[in-house]
Design an enzyme around this catalytic site. Structure first.
Site, mmCIF file in Angstrom:
data_model
loop_
_atom_site.group_PDB
_atom_site.id
_atom_site.type_symbol
_atom_site.label_atom_id
_atom_site.label_comp_id
_atom_site.label_asym_id
_atom_site.label_seq_id
_atom_site.Cartn_x
_atom_site.Cartn_y
_atom_site.Cartn_z
ATOM 1 N N GLU A 87 0.889 -1.232 -0.101
ATOM 2 C CA GLU A 87 0.026 -0.087 0.090
ATOM 3 C C GLU A 87 1.018 1.272 -0.030
ATOM 4 O O GLU A 87 0.288 2.351 -0.127
ATOM 5 C CB GLU A 87 -0.688 -0.130 1.284
ATOM 6 N N ASP A 88 1.946 1.037 0.192
ATOM 7 C CA ASP A 88 3.131 2.096 0.249
ATOM 8 C C ASP A 88 3.693 2.304 -1.072
ATOM 9 O O ASP A 88 4.107 1.737 -1.993
ATOM 10 C CB ASP A 88 4.429 1.837 1.075
#
Length: 764
Positions: A87-88
């Site tokens: 999700e980064d």
């Protein structure tokens, strides 16, 4: 710094890769190692140890360099600090820049399978049947989410390594991990034909879930696994030699039955260990059916057959088309072997066709009767063929490396494999859009919906009332519009009002609120019920106003509806609201029930006519042959009218009852009391009208009863009775009409038949 990925491990795992691929994998290891060095997974296994074991499993499956790289990178997301790395955006960009889209998609897919599998396994369901359905949908969802087969293989290899770690470390394996492996991942490996992974997963799961049963079966097996495999190898060697002597080319393979398979058969068939006949299994694949029976005779000549265990599925195929010879034999020391003999074509059908092995094994008691015909089944078959192709490629490359075959043979084999690959790519079963999707409730319960379904479809699948009250939805925690198409793997939460109903906009196909036929039907039923209630209310209001005008406010509505030919007051109200029943007829109903009258009830106002009714005057106009001044009466069972052929029956005290000759009741009387049958004929009937029954069948529509009534009115026919009933969109109307002769009746029937929507009109 010394790498944890030692040279010996690299040599074993990367042995079959080219130098370019090895360099690429070294680059991936160098990039991954800082993230996972000294990191520990939730299983207490070192991340480095886990990824090394996972890649060993993948190397046995002949997987390509991209799969190996993706498995390495996926380990980062398993560590405690890296659970949300995908999700980064910066981490995502790093993977894309360093290794490309293909590897990133594999990593993302593998992570999604982990997340979905973890969430779905937490669902608690009430019944065993619901549990089995949940497991089957989870397997389908995992495959549906894995747009690339390699994603599933990465997940299977990682799970097998986790089980191996618990067995190696002697740490207690959490029951949920062992149970999920047995129910979800082992069947997936089974469907893909990855037997070595399936068998080991099942054995390890049984070891952790039911250690006592596992130990008991292991102790009862006289030989250890290696010894059992030696028995199989000796059997195969002897059989191959015999087949070669008979000049029969055959592929012979065998295995020692694993402990879970023994336990499963004992449980499913309620057998004791001593009653099992297939602890050691052999499969022989030959060219022709004739070779099948020749091989069978050889097997029976060298080993003692157990005749009650012989099945000829070639002569008598199973319902799903499966064909093979099954037999059980014993060697000199009493060791028992199960042998299957089939041709290559039969084997292809059994492994990849409708009789696929996984279908047979997982269908339980229905085993041989289940067929695989859906897109999902065809995809499984295609995946297994692709794995088989990969294996053949690995064998060819090894032969080339070791120079065990001539260059010409290897070149031909490579050409054949390339053609096979092209054919596999062409025949990959696909469609523009998936036909089903799999989504979850917040409680992790899995639901299957048609592709394109929306949160409203989801709500109606959960419960009809929840669908009616649906006012909003959250997908993966985010508020979305109710017409948003759902995707496999999403978690859907419905926001509902305390009461209320659906919106008419939901039925507008252009707005896209509903996709599933089930949900559309539920919404239509809601509005149909609302419309019906509005008609009832409107009709009731009209009837009550008419009763007030007549001064009959205290009338029994049930009794009134019955008099007017309706089963229930609501039916009367609907007919009035649809303008199919005139309010004027209500007044006539009260006229008919005057105490002084003995006339038969009428539903339509009688018309003024010079003709007299045979019903009201009692004058039938019938002459009794040979008798003067004898009282006669028309039978109500068949309503005779001129020019019907008629007969008379002498009653006790009521004169002669007149029937139509074809009347069923009259025929019974003729048989029981032939002496009381008397000859009769029509006399002067010019001024008399007679009641007849007319049945009309029509498509139900507004104004139908009014249109038919107008036919009778134009022909100046008096209707003295009517009854209507609607069933399955058809209307059934029964009229009792007074006519003077057959010509008048035929004209009426023809005119009614011409009324719009009328299917048939006939006298009864």
């Amino acid at each position: 710094m010394t790498s944890a990925f030692d040279t010996a491990w690299r040599a074993e795992v990367f042995e079959d890769f080219s130098d370019t691929d090895k360099q690429f994998l070294d680059k991936v290891i160098a990039w991954v190692e800082p993230y996972i060095a000294d990191k520990v997974l939730f299983t207490q296994e070192l991340a480095v140890h886990h990824v090394k074991g996972t890649l060993k499993v993948l190397s046995l499956l002949e997987m390509d360099v991209a799969t190996m790289a993706a498995a390495l990178i996926s380990t980062i997301t398993l560590t405690q600090e890296g659970s949300h790395l995908l999700e980064d955006s910066q981490f995502t960009t790093k993977i894309l820049d360093e290794f490309g889209t293909e590897i990133f998609d594999l990593v993302e897919g593998a992570q999604a399978l982990i997340r979905i599998g973890t969430v779905a396994s937490q669902a608690t369901l009430a019944t065993e049947e619901q549990e089995k359905l949940q497991q089957e949908m989870l397997r389908k969802m995992l495959l549906a989410m894995a747009t690339d087969l390699r994603i599933v293989l990465i997940r299977l290899a990682a799970r097998l390594q986790t089980l191996r770690w618990y067995a190696e470390s002697k740490l207690p394996c959490p029951p949920e991990i062992a149970l999920q492996t047995s129910n979800i991942y082992a069947p997936l490996a089974n469907r893909l034909g990855i037997w070595q992974i399936k068998w080991e997963m099942e054995d390890l799961s049984l070891r952790f879930l039911k250690p006592e049963i596992y130990r008991e079966i292991a102790q009862k097996l006289e030989a250890k696994r290696t010894e059992r495999e030696d028995l199989v190898n000796n059997f195969i060697a002897k059989l191959r030699q015999s087949l070669e002597e008979q000049h029969i080319k055959a592929d012979v393979a065998g295995r020692a039955k694993h402990i879970y398979s023994i336990y499963n058969k004992m449980r499913n068939k309620s057998l004791a260990f001593e009653e099992l006949y297939d602890l050691l299994a052999i499969r022989i694949i030959v060219k022709t059916e004739r070779d099948c029976y020749t091989a069978l005779s050889l097997v029976h000549s060298y080993w003692t057959p157990v005749m009650e265990e012989f099945d000829d599925y070639i002569a008598r195929p199973k319902p799903n088309g499966y064909r093979s010879l099954h037999t059980v034999v014993k060697d000199d020391k009493g060791h028992i072997f199960e042998v299957q003999i089939r041709t290559h074509q039969m084997h292809q059908f059994a492994e990849y066709g409708m009789a696929a092995h996984w279908r047979y094994k997982e269908a339980g008691k229905q085993g041989g009767k289940v067929s695989a015909s859906s897109l999902y089944d065809r995809q499984i078959s295609w995946m297994r063929q692709l794995l088989s192709w990969r294996k053949e490629v690995g064998i060819t490359e090894q032969a080339e490396k070791n120079q065990t075959a001539s260059q010409a043979d290897i070149a031909r084999k490579k050409t054949a494999l390339e053609k096979e690959k092209e054919q596999l790519i062409k025949t990959k079963p696909t469609q523009d859009k998936p036909d089903r999707i799999y989504v979850m409730t917040p409680q992790a319960r899995l639901l299957e919906l048609p592709a394109g379904s929306t949160p409203v479809d989801f709500a109606y699948l959960l419960h009809t009332d929840l669908g009616h009250r649906c006012r909003g939805a959250k997908v993966d925690g985010q508020l979305v519009a109710l017409n948003t198409p759902l995707k496999t793997g999403q978690t859907v939460e419905i926001i509902a009002a305390k009461s209320g109903g659906p919106s008419r906009d939901w039925l507008n196909p252009q707005l896209g609120y509903l996709h599933s036929p089930r949900a559309k039907a539920k919404v239509r039923l809601w509005f149909n019920a609302i419309e019906l209630q509005l008609r009832i209310n409107h009709g009731q209001e009209l009837v009550e106003k008419e009763l007030q005008r007549l001064g009959k406010t205290s009338v029994n509505l049930e009794h009134l509806a019955s008099k007017l030919g309706f089963a229930h007051p609501d039916d009367l109200y609907v007919a009035v609201a649809k303008d199919e029943f005139s309010l004027r007829q209500i007044a006539q109903a009260f006229v008919e029930v005057e105490p002084s009258t003995t006339e038969e009830k009428t539903l339509f106002s009688p018309r003024q006519s010079a003709a007299t009714s045979a019903t009201t005057t009692g004058k039938s106009g019938v002459l009794v042959v040979g008798v003067d001044s004898l009282m006669t009466q028309l039978a109500r069972c068949c309503h005779p009218a001129p020019p019907d052929a008629i007969g008379g029956f002498v009653t006790r005290g009521r004169g002669v009852s007149i029937h139509r000759i074809n009347c069923p009741s009259f025929k019974v009387m003729q048989q029981k009391d032939p002496d009381r049958i008397i000859e009769v004929d029509w006399g002067n009937t010019n001024e008399t009208v007679y009641p007849v029954n007319i049945k009309v069948v029509s498509m139900d529509r507004n104004g139908l009863l009014r249109d038919i009534s107008e036919v009778f009115a134009k022909m100046k026919l008096n209707v003295i009775g009517v009854h209507t009933q609607t069933k399955e969109s058809n209307a059934y109307l029964n009229f009792t009409v007074e006519i003077s002769n057959g010509t008048q009746l035929n004209k009426a029937l023809k005119t009614i038949s011409d009324v719009s929507g009328v299917i048939s009109a006939h006298r009864v």
